[in-house]
Enzyme design. Structure first.
Site, mmCIF file in Angstrom:
data_model
loop_
_atom_site.group_PDB
_atom_site.id
_atom_site.type_symbol
_atom_site.label_atom_id
_atom_site.label_comp_id
_atom_site.label_asym_id
_atom_site.label_seq_id
_atom_site.Cartn_x
_atom_site.Cartn_y
_atom_site.Cartn_z
ATOM 1 N N THR A 1 -5.699 1.662 9.690
ATOM 2 C CA THR A 1 -4.943 2.672 10.068
ATOM 3 C C THR A 1 -5.452 3.612 11.092
ATOM 4 O O THR A 1 -4.996 3.941 12.258
ATOM 5 C CB THR A 1 -4.200 3.206 8.882
ATOM 6 O OG1 THR A 1 -3.404 2.590 7.993
ATOM 7 C CG2 THR A 1 -3.310 4.618 9.229
ATOM 8 N N GLU B 1 0.888 -1.283 -0.116
ATOM 9 C CA GLU B 1 -0.106 -0.041 0.071
ATOM 10 C C GLU B 1 0.808 1.406 -0.097
ATOM 11 O O GLU B 1 0.434 2.282 -0.768
ATOM 12 C CB GLU B 1 -1.129 -0.143 1.201
ATOM 13 C CG GLU B 1 -1.740 1.386 1.285
ATOM 14 C CD GLU B 1 -2.811 1.261 2.471
ATOM 15 O OE1 GLU B 1 -2.964 0.341 3.226
ATOM 16 O OE2 GLU B 1 -3.771 2.484 2.343
ATOM 17 N N ASP C 1 -0.572 -5.196 2.841
ATOM 18 C CA ASP C 1 -1.103 -4.049 3.723
ATOM 19 C C ASP C 1 -0.495 -3.981 5.185
ATOM 20 O O ASP C 1 -0.770 -4.869 6.219
ATOM 21 C CB ASP C 1 -2.553 -4.147 3.791
ATOM 22 C CG ASP C 1 -3.085 -2.527 4.511
ATOM 23 O OD1 ASP C 1 -2.109 -1.962 4.788
ATOM 24 O OD2 ASP C 1 -4.261 -2.422 4.156
ATOM 25 N N ASP D 1 -6.048 -4.651 0.906
ATOM 26 C CA ASP D 1 -7.226 -4.812 1.929
ATOM 27 C C ASP D 1 -7.822 -6.112 1.977
ATOM 28 O O ASP D 1 -8.125 -6.556 3.209
ATOM 29 C CB ASP D 1 -8.268 -3.801 1.608
ATOM 30 C CG ASP D 1 -7.643 -2.463 1.675
ATOM 31 O OD1 ASP D 1 -6.979 -2.061 2.827
ATOM 32 O OD2 ASP D 1 -8.129 -1.564 0.928
ATOM 33 N N ILE E 1 -0.490 -2.072 7.580
ATOM 34 C CA ILE E 1 -1.572 -1.892 8.906
ATOM 35 C C ILE E 1 -2.801 -1.691 7.943
ATOM 36 O O ILE E 1 -3.073 -0.678 7.223
ATOM 37 C CB ILE E 1 -1.141 -0.611 9.507
ATOM 38 C CG1 ILE E 1 -0.018 -0.788 10.341
ATOM 39 C CG2 ILE E 1 -2.292 -0.526 10.692
ATOM 40 C CD1 ILE E 1 0.445 0.587 11.129
ATOM 41 N N ASP E 2 -3.778 -2.688 8.335
ATOM 42 C CA ASP E 2 -5.205 -2.524 7.589
ATOM 43 C C ASP E 2 -5.951 -1.992 9.012
ATOM 44 O O ASP E 2 -5.765 -2.829 9.869
ATOM 45 C CB ASP E 2 -5.646 -3.741 7.204
ATOM 46 C CG ASP E 2 -6.909 -3.640 6.775
ATOM 47 O OD1 ASP E 2 -7.184 -2.749 5.980
ATOM 48 O OD2 ASP E 2 -8.001 -4.325 7.031
HETATM 49 C C1 IPD Z 1 -9.372 0.622 4.869
HETATM 50 C C2 IPD Z 1 -10.210 -0.420 5.517
HETATM 51 C C3 IPD Z 1 -11.437 -0.319 5.499
HETATM 52 C C4 IPD Z 1 -11.990 -0.163 3.980
HETATM 53 C C5 IPD Z 1 -11.221 1.004 3.350
HETATM 54 C C6 IPD Z 1 -9.718 0.861 3.394
HETATM 55 P P1 IPD Z 1 -6.441 1.177 5.557
HETATM 56 O O1 IPD Z 1 -7.774 0.225 4.957
HETATM 57 O O2 IPD Z 1 -9.792 -1.658 5.248
HETATM 58 O O3 IPD Z 1 -12.245 -1.206 6.066
HETATM 59 O O4 IPD Z 1 -13.221 0.043 3.838
HETATM 60 O O5 IPD Z 1 -11.629 1.038 2.027
HETATM 61 O O6 IPD Z 1 -8.932 1.672 2.761
HETATM 62 O O7 IPD Z 1 -6.516 2.317 4.759
HETATM 63 O O8 IPD Z 1 -6.922 1.103 7.145
HETATM 64 O O9 IPD Z 1 -5.446 0.268 5.557
HETATM 65 CA CA CA Z 2 -3.234 0.113 5.220
#
Ligand code: IPD
Ligand code: CA
Length: 286
Positions: free
Chosen positions: A94, A70, A89, A226, A91-92
């Site tokens: 963030t 990412e 990813d 994601d 950190i999913d």
């Molecule tokens: C997000 C989360 C969220 C999703 C967003 C993503 P991030 O990822 O996974 O659930 O709805 O579209 O961007 O930005 O925290 O890695």
């Molecule tokens: Ca992320």
């Protein structure tokens, strides 16, 4: 690639995710943040640090494989190809990480021919290590995932609990259609589903669909990193992935609009998807 190779990749990714998860946990709630595309699209130095660490370790161990992450993704230069590719990813969730809400995860997927074949997700706050290899089942902390069973009902749209996310695109046509779809699903005169939930992390939404505690997860705007790891974990529990917009049963990992459905009979899954699509307010373009 032989199945034994995929299993050894999985073991390596589990170790990487565990180490990275310790870093994530020790910094959760303690970091300042910067904006990416907008003031609700956030990143911290820890997202970048973890991605760099995972990238460096993968490059040493698997120098011939491609890498998409990412924080280093460039929409004009990065393309998912048919060769073996790690999709990361760091950190999913963030925003959860910044707020110390305990739903932020390390997510590492691996694709061949653009299809997810290995997935590892680690939530260090709840000590959930989820992993799967295509054709070998999905595991939660080294135990096979419990079979998806719902004694109170079969899969059906009206009686379902569905993960729905606002996401980080909060204006324009796609946002309007997303909100209209969510309204359609909740409306007493339309879908009238039991309820919606948002964990703010696709990985965690997918985890709960894989366990069957949620019936589905619908999203638009998220990216391959994601969903890649959670995708194969869900499939290995009997769940399915189709497009989030109507009439597309085949969907690619970078299509950005998805509907994930829990394990159930093929007939119930198909009917659920058709019923769900009936409430989607048009194409969502990102
Ligand atoms: C997000 C989360 C969220 C999703 C967003 C993503 P991030 O990822 O996974 O659930 O709805 O579209 O961007 O930005 O925290 O890695
Ligand atoms: Ca992320």
């Amino acid at each position: 690639m032989k199945n034994a190779d995929l299993q050894s990749i999985r073991s390596f990714l589990v170790k990487l995710a565990k180490d990275a998860g310790e870093i994530l946990k020790s910094h959760s709630g303690k970091e300042s943040f910067q904006f990416k595309q907008s003031p609700i699209d956030l990143v911290t130095r820890i997202d970048k640090l973890i991605e760099k660490k995972i990238f460096n370790e993968l490059k040493v161990k698997y120098p011939e494989f491609s890498f998409i992450g990412e924080e280093t993704y460039d929409k004009d230069l990065t393309n998912l190809g048919v060769g073996p590719t790690f999709i990361v990813d760091p950190i999913d969730g963030t925003t959860n990480f910044i707020h110390n809400f305990p739903f932020s995860c390390i997510s590492i997927g691996f694709t061949i021919n653009r299809k997810p074949v290995v997935g590892v997700i680690y939530n260090p706050h709840l000590n959930l290590m989820l992993h799967a290899v295509k054709g070998r089942g999905a595991y939660l902390n080294d135990e096979k995932f419990p079979p998806v069973s719902k004694s109170h009902n079969n899969l059906s749209l009206q009686s379902s609990l569905i993960a729905l996310e606002a996401g980080s695109t909060r204006s324009g046509d796609a946002f309007d259609k997303k909100m209209a779809t969510i309204r359609n699903l909740l409306d007493e005169e339309k879908g009238f589903i039991h309820g919606s939930r948002s964990f703010g992390a696709s990985t965690m939404n997918l985890f709960y669909v894989a366990t069957g505690q949620l019936d589905a997860y619908w999203d638009g705007g998220c990216q391959s990193w994601d969903v890649c790891a959670g995708w194969i974990i869900l499939e290995e529990t009997g769940g399915i992935v189709v497009s989030g917009i109507p009439n597309k049963w085949e969907v690619s990992v970078d299509s950005r609009v998805y509907l994930f459905v829990r394990g159930a009979s093929e007939r119930d899954q198909k009917q659920f998807v058709i019923d769900f699509w009936g409430h989607v307010s048009g194409d969502l373009f990102y």
